[in-house]
Design a protein around this motif. Structure first.
Motif, short mmCIF file in Angstrom:
data_model
loop_
_atom_site.label_atom_id
_atom_site.label_comp_id
_atom_site.label_asym_id
_atom_site.label_seq_id
_atom_site.Cartn_x
_atom_site.Cartn_y
_atom_site.Cartn_z
N ILE A 268 0.89 -1.20 0.05
CA ILE A 268 0.31 0.05 -0.01
C ILE A 268 0.88 1.62 0.12
O ILE A 268 2.03 1.58 0.57
CB ILE A 268 -0.87 0.04 1.04
N ASN A 269 0.45 2.18 -0.58
CA ASN A 269 1.99 3.40 -1.39
C ASN A 269 0.97 4.89 -0.58
O ASN A 269 1.27 5.63 -0.05
CB ASN A 269 1.44 3.93 -3.05
N ASN A 270 -0.47 5.67 -0.68
CA ASN A 270 -0.68 6.33 0.06
C ASN A 270 -2.32 5.98 0.21
O ASN A 270 -3.04 5.33 -0.46
CB ASN A 270 -0.74 7.57 -0.83
N PHE A 271 -2.66 6.91 0.47
CA PHE A 271 -4.52 6.80 0.61
C PHE A 271 -5.00 8.09 1.34
O PHE A 271 -4.61 8.91 2.05
CB PHE A 271 -5.14 5.51 1.70
N LEU A 272 -6.25 8.77 1.05
CA LEU A 272 -6.65 9.72 1.22
C LEU A 272 -8.61 9.56 2.04
O LEU A 272 -9.21 8.82 1.79
CB LEU A 272 -6.40 10.63 -0.13
N TRP A 273 -9.06 9.90 2.69
CA TRP A 273 -10.07 10.40 2.69
C TRP A 273 -11.33 10.89 1.72
O TRP A 273 -10.60 12.07 1.46
CB TRP A 273 -10.60 11.03 4.43
N LEU A 274 -12.24 10.14 0.88
CA LEU A 274 -13.34 10.54 0.13
C LEU A 274 -14.17 10.94 0.77
O LEU A 274 -14.10 13.21 0.48
CB LEU A 274 -13.95 9.61 -0.30
N ASP A 317 -10.00 15.84 -5.19
CA ASP A 317 -10.63 17.26 -4.88
C ASP A 317 -11.86 17.11 -3.89
O ASP A 317 -12.82 16.39 -4.55
CB ASP A 317 -10.61 17.45 -6.13
N GLN A 318 -12.01 17.65 -2.30
CA GLN A 318 -12.74 17.17 -2.46
C GLN A 318 -13.64 18.30 -2.29
O GLN A 318 -15.63 18.23 -1.42
CB GLN A 318 -12.70 17.79 -0.55
N GLN A 319 -13.88 19.82 -3.11
CA GLN A 319 -14.85 20.26 -3.63
C GLN A 319 -15.05 19.55 -4.24
O GLN A 319 -16.18 19.74 -4.50
CB GLN A 319 -13.94 21.77 -3.62
N GLU A 320 -14.83 19.02 -6.17
CA GLU A 320 -15.49 18.87 -6.22
C GLU A 320 -15.87 17.50 -6.47
O GLU A 320 -16.61 17.00 -7.26
CB GLU A 320 -14.62 18.95 -7.67
N ASN A 321 -15.27 16.74 -5.74
CA ASN A 321 -15.51 15.25 -5.84
C ASN A 321 -15.32 14.29 -6.45
O ASN A 321 -15.43 13.15 -6.82
CB ASN A 321 -17.08 15.25 -5.14
N LYS A 322 -14.04 14.29 -7.07
CA LYS A 322 -13.26 14.07 -8.20
C LYS A 322 -12.12 13.03 -7.42
O LYS A 322 -11.37 13.92 -7.24
CB LYS A 322 -13.14 15.07 -9.19
N LEU A 323 -11.57 12.39 -8.36
CA LEU A 323 -10.45 12.38 -7.94
C LEU A 323 -9.25 12.10 -8.73
O LEU A 323 -9.40 11.82 -10.54
CB LEU A 323 -10.25 10.45 -8.04
N ASP A 329 3.35 9.50 -17.46
CA ASP A 329 3.37 11.06 -17.93
C ASP A 329 2.18 11.50 -18.13
O ASP A 329 1.55 12.54 -18.38
CB ASP A 329 4.08 10.84 -19.16
N ILE A 330 0.33 10.49 -17.61
CA ILE A 330 -1.03 11.09 -18.09
C ILE A 330 -1.43 11.06 -16.53
O ILE A 330 -0.45 10.90 -15.61
CB ILE A 330 -1.31 9.55 -18.66
N LEU A 331 -2.21 12.35 -16.59
CA LEU A 331 -3.24 13.23 -15.94
C LEU A 331 -4.15 12.26 -16.07
O LEU A 331 -4.97 13.44 -17.29
CB LEU A 331 -2.56 14.31 -14.84
N LEU A 332 -4.88 11.78 -15.07
CA LEU A 332 -6.63 11.97 -15.06
C LEU A 332 -7.33 12.55 -13.95
O LEU A 332 -7.09 12.36 -12.65
CB LEU A 332 -6.66 9.72 -15.54
N LEU A 333 -8.62 12.49 -14.69
CA LEU A 333 -9.69 13.15 -13.72
C LEU A 333 -11.08 12.39 -13.30
O LEU A 333 -11.51 12.61 -14.58
CB LEU A 333 -9.65 14.66 -13.85
N SER A 334 -11.80 12.08 -13.27
CA SER A 334 -12.91 10.98 -12.26
C SER A 334 -13.96 11.74 -12.96
O SER A 334 -13.97 13.51 -12.84
CB SER A 334 -12.90 9.89 -11.86
N GLU A 335 -15.21 11.42 -13.10
CA GLU A 335 -16.33 12.62 -12.92
C GLU A 335 -16.52 12.23 -11.69
O GLU A 335 -15.58 11.68 -10.21
CB GLU A 335 -17.07 10.91 -13.65
N LYS A 336 -17.30 12.85 -10.91
CA LYS A 336 -17.97 12.83 -9.51
C LYS A 336 -18.15 11.99 -8.59
O LYS A 336 -18.76 10.68 -9.68
CB LYS A 336 -19.14 14.01 -9.44
N LEU A 337 -17.42 11.32 -8.25
CA LEU A 337 -16.91 10.07 -7.43
C LEU A 337 -17.79 9.90 -6.41
O LEU A 337 -18.77 8.46 -6.19
CB LEU A 337 -15.31 9.65 -6.74
N ILE A 338 -18.31 10.85 -5.29
CA ILE A 338 -19.26 10.62 -4.64
C ILE A 338 -20.27 11.19 -4.30
O ILE A 338 -20.16 13.35 -4.69
CB ILE A 338 -18.82 10.72 -3.00
N PRO A 339 -21.32 11.77 -4.34
CA PRO A 339 -22.37 12.28 -3.81
C PRO A 339 -22.14 13.34 -3.14
O PRO A 339 -21.16 13.58 -2.14
CB PRO A 339 -23.57 11.94 -3.17
#
Length: 339
Positions: A268-274, A317-323, A329-339
């Motif tokens: 396990i490398n890292n973790f964050l609270w959603l 991103d806890q304001q947008e709720n996106k990961l 070399d790639i940066l990805l952004l998810s759709e809204k992950l939680i309500p």
């Protein structure tokens, strides 16, 4: 009909009334007969709420309920005190399944469930907006090895093994010593101070310590650990070693029991609270979301961006709720992950 037969019929009705009436009264009061234990027992219930709203909730594979038109919860009553299997389902979302204990005259609550999409959309993100480009903040205290901010103060671990507090607006003023006993330290040790508005934790080279405000001592909790984070509401902590993730309530942190959340075959490398009840972490090349409710089994799902992940790093991103996911070399952004 003979008088004797009428008497027998009346007698049977009277006896039946006095036999059945108590049963009906007990039944209306929530009592049931437990055929497994062969006793009459008071029942309990299960309250289930999920985001988004479920299509159905199934209890013990036989009781199916659906939420109301504009609600996201169901309440199942009259359950025998025992463990019950709860299945929460919604089309195109991962099922949520948990075996939970129901007790007499109690309502067991599962009220913070998130149903995650099976196919979460990830899109390329603007590299210039990458949250991974933020420079690491160094401690303004010269004699500190680790620090954290708390209510306008800097909480820092000194090279002498004591924990201190300094005003962030006047770091040159005499600091306040928070601990009475110094901890052992080494030049090659790894140290971390984690704090919220009320609580302070120290990672003392793999040993998790908690500042007990009653004794002003750093008390041992667990080892070995790599990292620790406090939930946004300050009620829980999550910490991990190489392959295991644990959680505990801050109110009971000195008596951790059965707090294992996830056992990984990979590092396990890292973790964050959603939010206050879910975390996201990386394990090898996987990105996993897990609940922190360790009652019964723990629900976890693996996110599947349609790209090979190479040593992924994550930021939520806890304001947008996106990961955000950084891989190669790639940066990805998810759709809204939680309500």
């Amino acid at each position: 009909m003979k008088k004797r037969n009428r008497f027998i019929i009346v007698l049977v009705c009277v006896v039946g009334f006095f036999v059945i009436s108590p049963v009906l009264v007990f039944y209306s009061m929530g009592y049931r007969f437990d055929f497994e234990k062969m006793i009459i027992t008071a029942t309990g219930g299960i309250y289930v709420r999920s985001f988004p709203a479920p299509e159905q909730v199934v209890i013990d594979s036989k009781i199916t309920q659906k939420p109301g038109l504009f609600s996201n919860w169901v309440f199942v009553q009259s359950l025998i005190p025992n463990e019950h299997a709860v299945l929460v389902q919604k089309t195109d979302h991962y099922d949520y399944f948990k075996t939970i204990l129901v007790e007499e005259k109690e309502v067991t609550k599962l009220e913070n469930i998130i149903l995650f999409k099976k196919d979460i959309l990830f899109e390329p993100a603007d590299p210039t907006q990458s949250p991974f480009n933020v420079k690491k903040i160094t401690s303004p205290i010269k004699k500190s090895v680790a620090f954290a901010e708390q209510n306008g103060n800097i909480i820092w671990l000194g090279t002498d093994g004591f924990l201190y507090k300094s005003s962030a607006s006047d770091i040159l003023a005499e600091p306040t010593k928070l601990t009475l006993t110094q901890i052992e330290m080494s030049d090659e040790g790894v140290y971390q101070v984690t704090a919220d508005n009320k609580n302070i934790f120290v990672n003392n080279d793999g040993n998790l310590l908690f500042l007990n405000p009653k004794t002003n001592e750093l008390e041992y909790i667990y080892s070995p650990i790599k990292d620790i984070k406090i939930s946004p509401n300050g009620e829980s902590i999550v910490f991990h070693g190489d392959k295991n993730i644990y959680t505990a309530l801050v109110s009971n942190v000195l008596n951790i029991k059965n707090g294992l959340l996830y056992k990984s075959p990979e590092k396990i490398n890292n973790f964050l609270w959603l939010n206050d009840y879910y975390i996201v972490f990386t394990a090898g090349y996987k990105i996993i979301v897990s609940e922190t409710d360790y009652r019964g089994n723990v629900n976890a799902v693996t996110l599947s961006p349609k790209i090979n992940l190479e040593k992924p790093e994550i930021y939520f991103d806890q304001q947008e709720n996106k990961l955000y996911i950084s891989t190669g070399d790639i940066l990805l952004l998810s759709e809204k992950l939680i309500p």
